[in-house]
Design an enzyme around this catalytic site. Sequence first.
Site, PDB file in Angstrom:
ATOM      1  N   ASP A 194      -2.324   8.427  -0.293  1.00 22.46           N
ATOM      2  CA  ASP A 194      -1.765   9.769  -0.462  1.00 22.46           C
ATOM      3  C   ASP A 194      -2.957  10.729  -0.642  1.00 22.46           C
ATOM      4  O   ASP A 194      -4.122  10.324  -0.479  1.00 22.46           O
ATOM      5  CB  ASP A 194      -0.748   9.825  -1.616  1.00 22.46           C
ATOM      6  CG  ASP A 194      -1.393   9.722  -2.991  1.00 22.46           C
ATOM      7  OD1 ASP A 194      -2.611   9.465  -3.076  1.00 22.46           O
ATOM      8  OD2 ASP A 194      -0.666   9.893  -3.985  1.00 22.46           O
ATOM      9  N   HIS A 195      -2.660  11.976  -0.981  1.00 23.82           N
ATOM     10  CA  HIS A 195      -3.735  12.963  -1.130  1.00 23.82           C
ATOM     11  C   HIS A 195      -4.747  12.557  -2.204  1.00 23.82           C
ATOM     12  O   HIS A 195      -5.931  12.832  -2.074  1.00 23.82           O
ATOM     13  CB  HIS A 195      -3.142  14.335  -1.451  1.00 23.82           C
ATOM     14  CG  HIS A 195      -2.205  14.320  -2.618  1.00 23.82           C
ATOM     15  ND1 HIS A 195      -0.948  13.750  -2.554  1.00 23.82           N
ATOM     16  CD2 HIS A 195      -2.349  14.759  -3.893  1.00 23.82           C
ATOM     17  CE1 HIS A 195      -0.356  13.870  -3.730  1.00 23.82           C
ATOM     18  NE2 HIS A 195      -1.181  14.468  -4.558  1.00 23.82           N
ATOM     19  N   CYS A 255      -4.092   5.487  -3.999  1.00 25.31           N
ATOM     20  CA  CYS A 255      -3.532   6.737  -4.516  1.00 25.31           C
ATOM     21  C   CYS A 255      -4.388   7.131  -5.716  1.00 25.31           C
ATOM     22  O   CYS A 255      -5.500   6.634  -5.864  1.00 25.31           O
ATOM     23  CB  CYS A 255      -2.044   6.611  -4.845  1.00 25.31           C
ATOM     24  SG  CYS A 255      -1.613   5.422  -6.128  1.00 25.31           S
ATOM     25  N   GLY A 256      -3.893   8.009  -6.563  1.00 21.25           N
ATOM     26  CA  GLY A 256      -4.722   8.446  -7.681  1.00 21.25           C
ATOM     27  C   GLY A 256      -5.059   7.318  -8.628  1.00 21.25           C
ATOM     28  O   GLY A 256      -6.201   7.160  -9.057  1.00 21.25           O
ATOM     29  N   THR A 257      -4.052   6.523  -8.948  1.00 18.38           N
ATOM     30  CA  THR A 257      -4.230   5.436  -9.909  1.00 18.38           C
ATOM     31  C   THR A 257      -4.043   4.047  -9.312  1.00 18.38           C
ATOM     32  O   THR A 257      -4.361   3.051  -9.971  1.00 18.38           O
ATOM     33  CB  THR A 257      -3.187   5.568 -11.033  1.00 18.38           C
ATOM     34  OG1 THR A 257      -1.883   5.517 -10.411  1.00 18.38           O
ATOM     35  CG2 THR A 257      -3.338   6.866 -11.802  1.00 18.38           C
ATOM     36  N   GLY A 310       1.377   3.953  -8.286  1.00 20.67           N
ATOM     37  CA  GLY A 310       2.527   4.304  -7.442  1.00 20.67           C
ATOM     38  C   GLY A 310       2.571   3.474  -6.172  1.00 20.67           C
ATOM     39  O   GLY A 310       3.634   2.959  -5.782  1.00 20.67           O
ATOM     40  N   HIS A 360      -5.427 -16.427  -7.208  1.00 18.02           N
ATOM     41  CA  HIS A 360      -4.246 -16.872  -7.952  1.00 18.02           C
ATOM     42  C   HIS A 360      -2.931 -16.325  -7.407  1.00 18.02           C
ATOM     43  O   HIS A 360      -1.898 -16.982  -7.525  1.00 18.02           O
ATOM     44  CB  HIS A 360      -4.359 -16.454  -9.427  1.00 18.02           C
ATOM     45  CG  HIS A 360      -5.371 -17.253 -10.180  1.00 18.02           C
ATOM     46  ND1 HIS A 360      -5.405 -17.295 -11.562  1.00 18.02           N
ATOM     47  CD2 HIS A 360      -6.399 -18.048  -9.760  1.00 18.02           C
ATOM     48  CE1 HIS A 360      -6.398 -18.073 -11.953  1.00 18.02           C
ATOM     49  NE2 HIS A 360      -7.029 -18.526 -10.886  1.00 18.02           N
ATOM     50  N   HIS A 411      -0.933 -22.525  -7.943  1.00 20.85           N
ATOM     51  CA  HIS A 411      -0.708 -21.096  -7.732  1.00 20.85           C
ATOM     52  C   HIS A 411       0.302 -20.851  -6.623  1.00 20.85           C
ATOM     53  O   HIS A 411       1.083 -19.897  -6.688  1.00 20.85           O
ATOM     54  CB  HIS A 411      -2.043 -20.397  -7.435  1.00 20.85           C
ATOM     55  CG  HIS A 411      -3.019 -20.525  -8.559  1.00 20.85           C
ATOM     56  ND1 HIS A 411      -2.787 -19.978  -9.804  1.00 20.85           N
ATOM     57  CD2 HIS A 411      -4.206 -21.185  -8.642  1.00 20.85           C
ATOM     58  CE1 HIS A 411      -3.804 -20.270 -10.601  1.00 20.85           C
ATOM     59  NE2 HIS A 411      -4.665 -21.011  -9.920  1.00 20.85           N
TER      60      HIS A 411
END
Length: 142
Positions: A8-9, A65-67, A70, A98, A133
């Site tokens: 995203d932006h 994205c920013g973090t 999302g 894993h 796993h």
Amino acid sequence: MKIVLAADHGGFELKEVIKKNLLQAEWDVVDVGCTSNDSVDYPDFAEMAVSSMLTGDCQRGILVCGTGIGMSIAANRHRQIRAANCFDIDTAKLSREHNNANILCLGARVLETDNAIRMVNVWLETEFTGGRHQTRVAKFSE
Ligand code: RB5
């Protein structure tokens, strides 16, 4: 292996740096956007990236994205997707070993660019360990 990129932006600029590095290393890359810093909605771009994986066109995805939060929430709504929001080399590596993560999510506002590039490289080079796993992953994913 073809890799789909999406952002995203908030993640646009880091996506562009990642794309440049991957192309220099001769990875096969598909970029589904976004294409500028203009505000967009991350679920739309997560969905485009996931679609390219569900059709079999792409085998891995990198979503920014920013973090990273999302993008990871949106992508993980699909059973075939194992999107890991990672924040350092260790988590990027372990998400492959894993969890057999097929999408790496990155937060452009919380990561240094150099660190993000190193994470991408490690994530692409690391194989799934399988064994116990695989038993665990099979309980929530195909
Ligand atoms: C966009 O402002 C921001 O919310 C988005 O990039 C992401 O961080 C959401 O999880």
